[in-house]
Design an enzyme around this catalytic site. Structure first.
Site, mmCIF file in Angstrom:
data_model
loop_
_atom_site.group_PDB
_atom_site.id
_atom_site.type_symbol
_atom_site.label_atom_id
_atom_site.label_comp_id
_atom_site.label_asym_id
_atom_site.label_seq_id
_atom_site.Cartn_x
_atom_site.Cartn_y
_atom_site.Cartn_z
ATOM 1 N N SER A 1 8.924 -0.965 2.689
ATOM 2 C CA SER A 1 7.808 -1.502 1.800
ATOM 3 C C SER A 1 8.239 -2.443 0.693
ATOM 4 O O SER A 1 8.893 -3.593 1.010
ATOM 5 C CB SER A 1 7.144 -0.030 1.312
ATOM 6 N N ASP B 1 3.500 -7.172 -1.047
ATOM 7 C CA ASP B 1 4.761 -6.677 -1.330
ATOM 8 C C ASP B 1 5.387 -6.745 0.147
ATOM 9 O O ASP B 1 4.829 -7.420 1.131
ATOM 10 C CB ASP B 1 4.573 -5.295 -1.537
ATOM 11 N N ASP C 1 5.956 -5.089 2.999
ATOM 12 C CA ASP C 1 5.436 -5.002 4.061
ATOM 13 C C ASP C 1 3.717 -5.382 4.274
ATOM 14 O O ASP C 1 3.269 -5.016 5.120
ATOM 15 C CB ASP C 1 5.457 -3.599 4.454
ATOM 16 N N ASP D 1 1.022 -4.376 2.383
ATOM 17 C CA ASP D 1 0.015 -3.425 2.174
ATOM 18 C C ASP D 1 -0.378 -3.516 0.752
ATOM 19 O O ASP D 1 -1.282 -2.542 0.625
ATOM 20 C CB ASP D 1 0.295 -1.805 2.735
#
Length: 428
Positions: A81, A220, A222, A224
């Site tokens: 993430s 960010d 990843d 999400d």
């Protein structure tokens, strides 16, 4: 995280999620270690008799969508993430693109120590690369923007954190007609989230006014989460974006159920909603808790201060790009800038202190800590809020204090942090 662990995890997950064989979609972000873990997972799944589809770098919500779209038994994302490249992680989605239940995760964990299963040759799985299928996710993202509207005439700065969105997000915005200025879109395996993206939006804040853009958005690593920047270079966080979307939905008469934030959502958000008669509930920290409460109370809009926003009318999981598109649509429909749309929500001063302690325990069970909290609350006279919680992963107590008076907030947070340290011991 090691190759051996990833191999055993794949074998355990195959036993639980596809015991009779099936198909898994594997995606990742841009970390150097993603190649290594991708190969280990592929080997584990193929050995267990599961067919593997490798889609390459794609946002986490894109994997959730494509898992369902491609009718896979489950999906896997290799990503840590918003962390820097040295870290990595593995996330799972079920066949509907939803996160696994706690019970299912525990079932997989219980099988991690078993030997890796290897089927007979005729029952081994197959692996295929489907990188070009990412265009299906791009089309889906674009479809969440009003069909009769475009971003022609909008100059948008997009920061993809050198992460999983570096191809998809710019292409979607360009397809909608935006005049695009990309930053953080040149991953090299080591620069993900490094001085860029939603956790470090400083470059974005300088770039937006510097190129005279209407708006900037930062995802960010990843993809999400999203935070945005107004035309003056001021940050607009998840609470403010949630307010903009909820206020617009209320104005158009399409808001369903209460809006859900978390215990960490700014008190100004709650007060702004109260002024507009928008029902608001707080969940515990974590998008899974927000989603659970939304499902429980029939809501469709929720999120966290960090920019993890759930628009359940559009998608099943938090998606930074789709959330940003909804905000851009409000800007186009109303003709208002981001600063104007966010202005009615007044963010109250907030202080967050992480107190590292010698022993991990619930701070609310200590009478001395509770007494200090009560004394601070009395000073606020109903115009402040305190949240005290233990970290779930480390010996840290998180002290959050907010209110209208910045001086009282700062002083109160320090007093509570000192009380926690005294009662639970200072970490060595």
């Amino acid at each position: 995280m090691t190759v051996d662990f990833a191999l055993r995890l794949a074998s355990a997950a195959a036993r639980v999620l596809a015991p009779g064989g099936g198909r898994v979609l594997i995606g990742k972000d841009t970390r150097l270690s993603g190649y290594m873990f991708e190969s280990a997972l592929e080997a584990g799944f193929v050995a267990a008799g599961v067919d593997v589809m490798l889609i390459g770098p794609l946002p986490t919500p894109g994997i959730a969508y494509m898992t369902q779209r491609l009718q896979c038994s489950f999906g896997v994302v290799i990503s840590a993430s918003h962390n820097l490249y040295e870290d990595n992680g593995i996330k799972f989605f079920d066949s509907t693109g939803s996160k696994l239940s706690d019970d299912m995760e525990k079932e997989i964990e219980c099988l991690l120590d078993l030997a890796v299963v290897t089927q007979e040759s005729r029952n081994l799985g197959k692996a295929v690369r489907i990188d070009r299928s990412r265009t299906q996710y791009q089309d889906f993202c674009r479809s969440t923007f009003p069909a009769d509207m475009s971003l022609v005439g909008f100059k948008v700065v997009i920061d993809c954190a050198n992460g999983a969105s570096y191809k998809v997000a710019p292409r979607v915005l360009a397809d909608l007609g935006a005049d695009l200025v990309p930053i953080g879109c040149s991953p090299n395996g080591r620069n993900i989230n490094d001085g860029c993206g939603s956790t470090s939006p400083e470059l974005l804040q300088l770039t937006v006014p510097g190129v005279r853009a209407q708006v900037g958005l930062a995802l960010d690593g990843d993809g999400d989460r999203v935070v945005m920047v107004d035309e003056l270079g001021r940050g607009v966080d998840g609470d403010q974006l949630l307010f903009i979307l909820a206020d617009d939905a209320k104005r158009r008469g399409v808001l369903k159920g209460p809006v859900v934030g978390t215990v960490m959502s700014n008190l100004g958000l709650e007060h702004a909603f109260a002024e507009r008669s928008i029902p608001f509930k707080r969940a515990q920290v974590g998008d899974r808790n927000v989603l659970s409460l939304l499902n429980e109370c029939g809501g469709t809009l929720g999120g966290e201060t960090s920019g993890h926003i759930l628009c359940l009318e559009k998608t099943t999981t938090g998606d930074g790009l789709i959330s940003a598109l909804q905000v851009l649509a409000v800007m186009k429909q109303t003709g208002a800038g981001l600063a104007e749309l966010a202005a009615p929500m007044r963010k109250y001063p907030q202080v967050l202190l992480n107190v590292r302690v010698a022993q991990r325990s619930d701070p609310l069970t200590d009478p001395n800590i509770v007494a200090v909290m009560q004394a601070v609350e009395q000073r606020f006279q109903g115009r402040g809020r305190i949240v005290l919680r233990a970290s779930g992963t480390e010996p840290v107590i998180r002290v959050m204090v907010e209110g209208q008076d910045a001086g009282l907030v700062k002083k109160g947070a320090r007093e509570i942090a000192d009380a926690v340290e005294l009662a639970l011991g200072k970490a060595a």
